[in-house]
Design a protein around this motif. Structure first.
Motif, PDB file in Angstrom:
ATOM      1  N   CYS A  59     -13.843   1.491 -11.242  1.00 47.04           N
ATOM      2  CA  CYS A  59     -12.963   1.549 -10.069  1.00 47.04           C
ATOM      3  C   CYS A  59     -12.603   0.131  -9.619  1.00 47.04           C
ATOM      4  N   PRO A  60     -11.302  -0.212  -9.555  1.00 46.64           N
ATOM      5  CA  PRO A  60     -10.918  -1.568  -9.161  1.00 46.64           C
ATOM      6  C   PRO A  60     -11.152  -1.843  -7.677  1.00 46.64           C
ATOM      7  N   SER A  61     -11.305  -0.784  -6.885  1.00 48.16           N
ATOM      8  CA  SER A  61     -11.485  -0.976  -5.446  1.00 48.16           C
ATOM      9  C   SER A  61     -12.916  -1.311  -5.072  1.00 48.16           C
ATOM     10  N   CYS A  62     -13.901  -0.732  -5.801  1.00 52.47           N
ATOM     11  CA  CYS A  62     -15.301  -0.922  -5.413  1.00 52.47           C
ATOM     12  C   CYS A  62     -16.053  -1.817  -6.396  1.00 52.47           C
ATOM     13  N   LEU A  85       4.769  10.229   1.638  1.00 56.28           N
ATOM     14  CA  LEU A  85       3.621  10.002   0.755  1.00 56.28           C
ATOM     15  C   LEU A  85       2.999   8.656   1.102  1.00 56.28           C
ATOM     16  N   VAL A  86       1.687   8.640   1.325  1.00 58.70           N
ATOM     17  CA  VAL A  86       0.977   7.394   1.632  1.00 58.70           C
ATOM     18  C   VAL A  86       0.013   7.102   0.495  1.00 58.70           C
ATOM     19  N   VAL A  87       0.096   5.866  -0.056  1.00 58.64           N
ATOM     20  CA  VAL A  87      -0.703   5.493  -1.226  1.00 58.64           C
ATOM     21  C   VAL A  87      -1.240   4.067  -1.058  1.00 58.64           C
ATOM     22  N   HIS A  88      -2.052   3.647  -1.988  1.00 59.61           N
ATOM     23  CA  HIS A  88      -2.551   2.272  -2.043  1.00 59.61           C
ATOM     24  C   HIS A  88      -1.375   1.312  -2.309  1.00 59.61           C
ATOM     25  N   PRO A  89      -1.411   0.083  -1.815  1.00 58.54           N
ATOM     26  CA  PRO A  89      -0.286  -0.857  -2.013  1.00 58.54           C
ATOM     27  C   PRO A  89       0.107  -1.065  -3.474  1.00 58.54           C
ATOM     28  N   ILE A  90      -0.857  -1.133  -4.379  1.00 57.54           N
ATOM     29  CA  ILE A  90      -0.511  -1.340  -5.797  1.00 57.54           C
ATOM     30  C   ILE A  90       0.258  -0.137  -6.327  1.00 57.54           C
ATOM     31  N   VAL A  91      -0.194   1.069  -5.957  1.00 53.72           N
ATOM     32  CA  VAL A  91       0.498   2.290  -6.395  1.00 53.72           C
ATOM     33  C   VAL A  91       1.885   2.350  -5.751  1.00 53.72           C
ATOM     34  N   TYR A  92       2.004   1.911  -4.504  1.00 53.06           N
ATOM     35  CA  TYR A  92       3.300   1.858  -3.818  1.00 53.06           C
ATOM     36  C   TYR A  92       4.283   0.986  -4.604  1.00 53.06           C
ATOM     37  N   SER A  93       3.819  -0.175  -5.052  1.00 52.98           N
ATOM     38  CA  SER A  93       4.682  -1.075  -5.827  1.00 52.98           C
ATOM     39  C   SER A  93       5.137  -0.412  -7.124  1.00 52.98           C
ATOM     40  N   HIS A  94       4.226   0.318  -7.753  1.00 53.38           N
ATOM     41  CA  HIS A  94       4.546   0.995  -9.017  1.00 53.38           C
ATOM     42  C   HIS A  94       5.601   2.079  -8.805  1.00 53.38           C
ATOM     43  N   LEU A  95       5.496   2.836  -7.702  1.00 54.20           N
ATOM     44  CA  LEU A  95       6.400   3.960  -7.467  1.00 54.20           C
ATOM     45  C   LEU A  95       7.774   3.525  -6.969  1.00 54.20           C
ATOM     46  N   THR A  96       7.872   2.345  -6.384  1.00 59.86           N
ATOM     47  CA  THR A  96       9.146   1.913  -5.776  1.00 59.86           C
ATOM     48  C   THR A  96       9.820   0.763  -6.519  1.00 59.86           C
ATOM     49  N   LYS A 127       9.814   9.730   1.577  1.00 61.01           N
ATOM     50  CA  LYS A 127       9.360   8.440   2.067  1.00 61.01           C
ATOM     51  C   LYS A 127       8.022   8.097   1.417  1.00 61.01           C
ATOM     52  N   ILE A 128       7.869   6.830   1.062  1.00 56.23           N
ATOM     53  CA  ILE A 128       6.587   6.370   0.516  1.00 56.23           C
ATOM     54  C   ILE A 128       6.114   5.178   1.346  1.00 56.23           C
ATOM     55  N   LYS A 129       4.897   5.256   1.827  1.00 56.60           N
ATOM     56  CA  LYS A 129       4.292   4.177   2.609  1.00 56.60           C
ATOM     57  C   LYS A 129       3.007   3.721   1.940  1.00 56.60           C
ATOM     58  N   SER A 130       2.625   2.475   2.214  1.00 56.61           N
ATOM     59  CA  SER A 130       1.380   1.961   1.637  1.00 56.61           C
ATOM     60  C   SER A 130       0.340   1.768   2.728  1.00 56.61           C
ATOM     61  N   SER A 131      -0.924   1.888   2.321  1.00 56.70           N
ATOM     62  CA  SER A 131      -2.031   1.656   3.249  1.00 56.70           C
ATOM     63  C   SER A 131      -3.157   0.959   2.494  1.00 56.70           C
ATOM     64  N   SER A 132      -3.508  -0.228   2.983  1.00 58.51           N
ATOM     65  CA  SER A 132      -4.578  -0.983   2.322  1.00 58.51           C
ATOM     66  C   SER A 132      -5.951  -0.362   2.580  1.00 58.51           C
ATOM     67  N   ASP A 133      -5.998   0.620   3.501  1.00 58.74           N
ATOM     68  CA  ASP A 133      -7.271   1.297   3.768  1.00 58.74           C
ATOM     69  C   ASP A 133      -7.601   2.321   2.681  1.00 58.74           C
ATOM     70  N   TYR A 153      -8.344   3.805  -1.030  1.00 62.42           N
ATOM     71  CA  TYR A 153      -8.815   3.301  -2.320  1.00 62.42           C
ATOM     72  C   TYR A 153      -7.733   3.543  -3.368  1.00 62.42           C
ATOM     73  N   PHE A 154      -7.914   2.969  -4.523  1.00 57.05           N
ATOM     74  CA  PHE A 154      -6.823   2.847  -5.494  1.00 57.05           C
ATOM     75  C   PHE A 154      -6.168   4.183  -5.865  1.00 57.05           C
ATOM     76  N   THR A 155      -6.965   5.249  -6.056  1.00 60.27           N
ATOM     77  CA  THR A 155      -6.400   6.523  -6.518  1.00 60.27           C
ATOM     78  C   THR A 155      -6.219   7.536  -5.395  1.00 60.27           C
ATOM     79  N   GLU A 156      -6.351   7.095  -4.129  1.00 60.55           N
ATOM     80  CA  GLU A 156      -6.213   8.009  -2.997  1.00 60.55           C
ATOM     81  C   GLU A 156      -4.742   8.143  -2.601  1.00 60.55           C
ATOM     82  N   PHE A 157      -4.329   9.374  -2.286  1.00 62.52           N
ATOM     83  CA  PHE A 157      -2.973   9.579  -1.777  1.00 62.52           C
ATOM     84  C   PHE A 157      -2.952  10.834  -0.903  1.00 62.52           C
ATOM     85  N   HIS A 158      -2.027  10.854   0.082  1.00 63.29           N
ATOM     86  CA  HIS A 158      -1.908  12.009   0.978  1.00 63.29           C
ATOM     87  C   HIS A 158      -0.443  12.222   1.318  1.00 63.29           C
TER      88      HIS A 158
END
Length: 515
Positions: A425-428, A461-472, A491-497, A499-504
């Motif tokens: 896991c790149p986050s932990c 959709l809220v995702v990790h910043p790296i995933v946000y960059s990939h999707l947009t 809409k896609i938003k990023s949240s640094s809170d 973890y890498f594979t988390e999305f809602h």
């Protein structure tokens, strides 16, 4: 059905993937330094007789003695013992004439191991099962040498024809041809692939196998146990021999030598289809290009997800495998029984694929979703038998028990294929494990598709910043493709809170949509 064989050759060995309609159904891995493969012949030394088990332990060079049961001795066990001693002591540079070998009387089926192997002799044995877990190899004295069209069994004169050849006239024709061309002291089993073949083709295949037997006889000369007498053809060749037929649409290989051998082989069995063999040399990894790496990542592991949202949990124990079927969020109707049947049928197809893919053997217990109607239970059993029909391993499927469990037995020949599908896991920083990141985009879109199909609008959709960059990223981003595909803004938003594979997903009121 679209059937493809993808062969990836590397310094460490050869990986072979069988695809049916682009779906991975079998994965074989031949290591460069593999020993004790099924079909290998060894000169072994009987180390211990166990009358209570009616079996013997034989030293063939493995760290643990191999197991030889009385039922695997072959009726011609005394002939094999005699042949082994004669071949080891033979002084003739050309070897003795096997056609003049005097066959010994057959042993009885209900005999004792110490009556046959008394004195702990040296004996020629064949690997029946590879070493599995803490067990040594399983041996047999029923020597067989498989070819493309026939299988040779020394020490008898029986000619048998595969029951899968249904035409009685064709069976008689093949029987007559083989009886006319086979040498004395060799039995021959005619394989299904021999149907329609002429005398010259059958004779060439038989002659090759007789030469192999002569090679075994030569290798036994002066040998001291434990010693390998003959190695089975490499797995690539044996799989091509057993699998490859006119049904294949493509064979892709990234090694020039294997490509040349395979192309010449296909030209022999189906000259008009030689062009299906393709050499892959465009610089990219062959398994990546044909989507196999991704399928391996998604298909192995404890949890296997199904398209409907249902999933399987596969657990391995020393005694058996247990598979639990869990329902997802898909509903085909308001009827619970119908939903259970649909999910179970989908799971049954994937379970049959998983058994082939992982080469799972022994006892498998499947806990399907409970169904009340007997006709639905029967439908599920019949479907399971149908899904497992293409499986080359011997298997049996029992009816669903009163506890809702289905029991399956499947022939275990080789160790189960196990592949680690977790990554750091790149986050932990490696303290935990996550599902493969290459599947994250698919997982998000699967959830998005479900929400859109259930009339959800104004999604965020809220995702990790790296995933946000990939999707947009870019003008024609993944977000842009989704917008066109589902005909609605996303809409896609990023949240640094996160973890890498988390999305809602959130609705217009900024409330999380929970499934």
């Amino acid at each position: 059905m679209n059937k493809e064989l993808i062969i990836n050759a590397a310094p460490t060995g050869v990986e072979i993937a069988l695809l049916e309609d682009k779906k991975l159904v079998e994965l074989h891995n031949e290591k460069a330094d593999a020993n004790f493969a099924v079909g290998d012949l060894y000169l072994g030394k009987v180390k211990k007789l166990i009358p209570g088990l009616n079996a013997a332990f034989v030293d063939v060079g493995f760290e643990k003695d191999a197991f030889l049961h009385y039922t695997d001795l072959s009726p011609y066990a005394r002939s094999i013992l005699k042949f082994t001693q004669l071949a080891m002591a033979d002084k003739d540079p050309n070897g003795f004439d096997f056609s003049k070998f005097q066959i010994e009387p057959e042993i009885i089926k209900t005999g004792k191991i110490n009556e046959v192997l008394n004195g702990k002799p040296h004996i020629l044995v064949q690997i029946l099962k590879e070493p599995i877990a803490a067990k040594g190899p399983r041996l047999s004295c029923e020597i067989s040498l498989p070819g493309r069209f026939v299988v040779v069994t020394p020490f008898n004169d029986i000619v048998a024809v595969s029951k899968k050849i249904h035409s009685s006239d064709e069976r008689k024709r093949l029987q007559k041809i083989v009886e006319a061309i086979k040498p004395k002291n060799f039995g021959v089993i005619v394989r299904t692939a021999a149907e329609g073949k002429n005398t010259a083709e059958l004779h060439e295949d038989l002659r090759t196998l007789i030469d192999t037997w002569k090679n075994i006889q030569h290798n036994l000369k002066g040998a001291q146990p434990p010693a390998k007498v003959l190695s089975e053809q490499d797995k690539t060749t044996s799989i091509l021999r057993d699998l490859l037929n006119e049904d294949f649409n493509r064979v892709v290989i990234n090694d020039k030598n294997i490509y040349n051998d395979t192309r010449s082989y296909v030209q022999k069995i189906a000259p008009h289809k030689a062009d299906i063999v393709v050499f892959h040399n465009n610089g990219s990894a062959v398994f990546d290009q044909y989507g196999i790496t991704k399928q391996v990542k998604s298909s192995f592991g404890k949890t296997v997800n199904l398209p409907s949202g249902a999933y399987l949990i596969i657990e391995h124990t020393e005694a058996l495998h247990v598979i639990d079927v869990n329902s997802g969020y898909k509903s085909v109707s308001n009827n619970q029984e119908e939903n259970a049947l649909e999910t179970n049928l989908e799971a049954a197809e994937e379970i049959a694929r998983q058994l082939r893919l992982r080469d799972i053997g022994g006892i498998i217990v499947v806990d399907f979703i409970d169904m009340k109607l007997p006709e639905n239970k029967k439908k599920l059993q019949e479907a399971m038998e149908g899904f497992m029909r293409p499986d080359r391993a011997k298997h049996a499927v029992l009816p669903i028990s009163k506890f809702g469990l289905m029991q399956i037995t499947r022939q275990r020949m080789r160790p189960e294929v196990t592949i680690n599908t977790t990554e750091t896991c790149p986050s932990c920083g490696g303290s935990g494990k996550v599902a493969p990141t290459m599947l994250l985009e698919d997982e998000i879109e699967k959830r998005l598709h479900y929400l859109v199909s259930h009339q959800h609008k104004n999604l965020t959709l809220v995702v990790h910043p790296i995933v946000y960059s990939h999707l947009t990223k870019g003008i024609f981003s993944i977000r842009f493709k989704w917008r066109r595909k589902y005909k609605m803004p996303i809409k896609i938003k990023s949240s640094s809170d996160y973890y890498f594979t988390e999305f809602h997903f959130y609705d217009a009121n900024e409330e999380e949509i929970k499934l």
